[in-house]
Write a protein that holds these residues in place. Sequence first.
Motif, PDB file in Angstrom:
ATOM      1  N   PHE A  15       0.861  -1.180   0.000  1.00 12.41           N
ATOM      2  CA  PHE A  15       0.000   0.000   0.000  1.00 12.41           C
ATOM      3  C   PHE A  15       0.901   1.234   0.000  1.00 12.41           C
ATOM      4  N   THR A  16       0.968   1.903  -1.147  1.00 15.99           N
ATOM      5  CA  THR A  16       1.887   3.016  -1.320  1.00 15.99           C
ATOM      6  C   THR A  16       1.630   4.167  -0.354  1.00 15.99           C
ATOM      7  N   LYS A  17       0.369   4.587  -0.233  1.00 15.28           N
ATOM      8  CA  LYS A  17       0.050   5.781   0.571  1.00 15.28           C
ATOM      9  C   LYS A  17       0.424   5.629   2.036  1.00 15.28           C
ATOM     10  N   ILE A  18       0.228   4.429   2.589  1.00 20.17           N
ATOM     11  CA  ILE A  18       0.515   4.233   4.010  1.00 20.17           C
ATOM     12  C   ILE A  18       1.813   3.456   4.238  1.00 20.17           C
ATOM     13  N   SER A  19       2.497   3.090   3.150  1.00 18.77           N
ATOM     14  CA  SER A  19       3.783   2.398   3.239  1.00 18.77           C
ATOM     15  C   SER A  19       3.694   1.112   4.062  1.00 18.77           C
ATOM     16  N   VAL A  20       2.703   0.291   3.737  1.00 23.64           N
ATOM     17  CA  VAL A  20       2.526  -0.976   4.444  1.00 23.64           C
ATOM     18  C   VAL A  20       2.633  -2.127   3.447  1.00 23.64           C
ATOM     19  N   ALA A  21       3.440  -3.117   3.817  1.00 25.20           N
ATOM     20  CA  ALA A  21       3.587  -4.321   3.006  1.00 25.20           C
ATOM     21  C   ALA A  21       2.808  -5.444   3.663  1.00 25.20           C
ATOM     22  N   VAL A  22       2.145  -6.257   2.840  1.00 21.50           N
ATOM     23  CA  VAL A  22       1.505  -7.468   3.341  1.00 21.50           C
ATOM     24  C   VAL A  22       2.434  -8.623   2.987  1.00 21.50           C
ATOM     25  N   GLN A  46      15.568  -3.394   7.385  1.00 17.97           N
ATOM     26  CA  GLN A  46      14.992  -2.620   8.482  1.00 17.97           C
ATOM     27  C   GLN A  46      14.665  -3.518   9.665  1.00 17.97           C
ATOM     28  N   THR A  47      14.398  -2.883  10.795  1.00 19.53           N
ATOM     29  CA  THR A  47      13.968  -3.604  11.992  1.00 19.53           C
ATOM     30  C   THR A  47      12.454  -3.502  12.079  1.00 19.53           C
ATOM     31  N   ILE A  48      11.796  -4.595  12.436  1.00 21.77           N
ATOM     32  CA  ILE A  48      10.337  -4.577  12.576  1.00 21.77           C
ATOM     33  C   ILE A  48       9.975  -3.780  13.822  1.00 21.77           C
ATOM     34  N   LYS A  49       9.257  -2.672  13.601  1.00 25.41           N
ATOM     35  CA  LYS A  49       8.825  -1.835  14.717  1.00 25.41           C
ATOM     36  C   LYS A  49       7.425  -2.217  15.166  1.00 25.41           C
ATOM     37  N   SER A  50       6.568  -2.546  14.205  1.00 22.87           N
ATOM     38  CA  SER A  50       5.223  -3.002  14.556  1.00 22.87           C
ATOM     39  C   SER A  50       4.648  -3.781  13.384  1.00 22.87           C
ATOM     40  N   GLN A  56      -5.053  -6.028  14.039  1.00 20.85           N
ATOM     41  CA  GLN A  56      -4.726  -6.154  15.459  1.00 20.85           C
ATOM     42  C   GLN A  56      -3.209  -6.169  15.591  1.00 20.85           C
ATOM     43  N   LYS A  57      -2.679  -5.300  16.466  1.00 16.23           N
ATOM     44  CA  LYS A  57      -1.233  -5.287  16.683  1.00 16.23           C
ATOM     45  C   LYS A  57      -0.788  -6.594  17.333  1.00 16.23           C
ATOM     46  N   VAL A  58       0.287  -7.176  16.815  1.00 15.04           N
ATOM     47  CA  VAL A  58       0.850  -8.406  17.387  1.00 15.04           C
ATOM     48  C   VAL A  58       2.354  -8.222  17.553  1.00 15.04           C
ATOM     49  N   THR A  59       2.955  -9.004  18.437  1.00 15.84           N
ATOM     50  CA  THR A  59       4.408  -8.927  18.619  1.00 15.84           C
ATOM     51  C   THR A  59       5.092 -10.113  17.959  1.00 15.84           C
ATOM     52  N   ARG A  60       4.306 -11.133  17.594  1.00 12.87           N
ATOM     53  CA  ARG A  60       4.866 -12.318  16.943  1.00 12.87           C
ATOM     54  C   ARG A  60       3.835 -12.886  15.977  1.00 12.87           C
ATOM     55  N   ALA A  61       4.321 -13.402  14.860  1.00 13.97           N
ATOM     56  CA  ALA A  61       3.444 -14.055  13.886  1.00 13.97           C
ATOM     57  C   ALA A  61       4.084 -15.372  13.471  1.00 13.97           C
ATOM     58  N   GLY A  64       2.502 -19.297   7.856  1.00 17.50           N
ATOM     59  CA  GLY A  64       1.140 -19.490   7.368  1.00 17.50           C
ATOM     60  C   GLY A  64       0.249 -18.282   7.577  1.00 17.50           C
ATOM     61  N   GLN A  65       0.705 -17.334   8.418  1.00 20.05           N
ATOM     62  CA  GLN A  65      -0.093 -16.129   8.639  1.00 20.05           C
ATOM     63  C   GLN A  65       0.322 -15.032   7.654  1.00 20.05           C
ATOM     64  N   SER A  66      -0.602 -14.104   7.448  1.00 18.14           N
ATOM     65  CA  SER A  66      -0.323 -12.924   6.638  1.00 18.14           C
ATOM     66  C   SER A  66      -0.242 -11.730   7.573  1.00 18.14           C
ATOM     67  N   ILE A  67       0.819 -10.942   7.462  1.00 18.83           N
ATOM     68  CA  ILE A  67       0.962  -9.781   8.346  1.00 18.83           C
ATOM     69  C   ILE A  67       1.034  -8.497   7.535  1.00 18.83           C
ATOM     70  N   GLY A  68       0.593  -7.419   8.161  1.00 20.50           N
ATOM     71  CA  GLY A  68       0.774  -6.079   7.611  1.00 20.50           C
ATOM     72  C   GLY A  68       1.947  -5.458   8.352  1.00 20.50           C
ATOM     73  N   LEU A  69       2.867  -4.870   7.595  1.00 22.98           N
ATOM     74  CA  LEU A  69       4.101  -4.371   8.182  1.00 22.98           C
ATOM     75  C   LEU A  69       4.415  -2.994   7.635  1.00 22.98           C
ATOM     76  N   LYS A  70       4.633  -2.029   8.539  1.00 24.39           N
ATOM     77  CA  LYS A  70       5.024  -0.683   8.122  1.00 24.39           C
ATOM     78  C   LYS A  70       6.470  -0.759   7.620  1.00 24.39           C
ATOM     79  N   VAL A  71       6.714  -0.254   6.414  1.00 23.95           N
ATOM     80  CA  VAL A  71       8.070  -0.312   5.859  1.00 23.95           C
ATOM     81  C   VAL A  71       8.641   1.085   5.656  1.00 23.95           C
TER      82      VAL A  71
END
Length: 85
Positions: A15-22, A46-50, A56-61, A64-71
């Motif tokens: 997602f370009t506007k919010i700089s999030v990678a799935v 980079q280091t994973i910040k969130s 839902q914010k998670v600290t571990r995934a 098999g899961q899909s995560i959204g990650l701010k890049v």
Amino acid sequence: MSEELQEIGKVTHFFTKISVAVIELEAPISVGDRILFKGPTTNLEQTIKSMEIEHQKVTRAEAGQSIGLKVDDRVRENDTVYKIS
């Protein structure tokens, strides 16, 4: 001491506007891990910040899961994601 790269997944959407990678995970990952996005025109470390699963914010995934990650910069679909250890 050389760094080891472990493939942990692939970028399925960006997602370009919010700089999030799935990322579709093939291995577990946690907040604080160093990761590398690698592709034909991508080379971003980079280091994973969130991260989030289903908004839902998670600290571990897990594999098999899909995560959204701010890049920090642009990444692209099908870029490979590595964990640096």
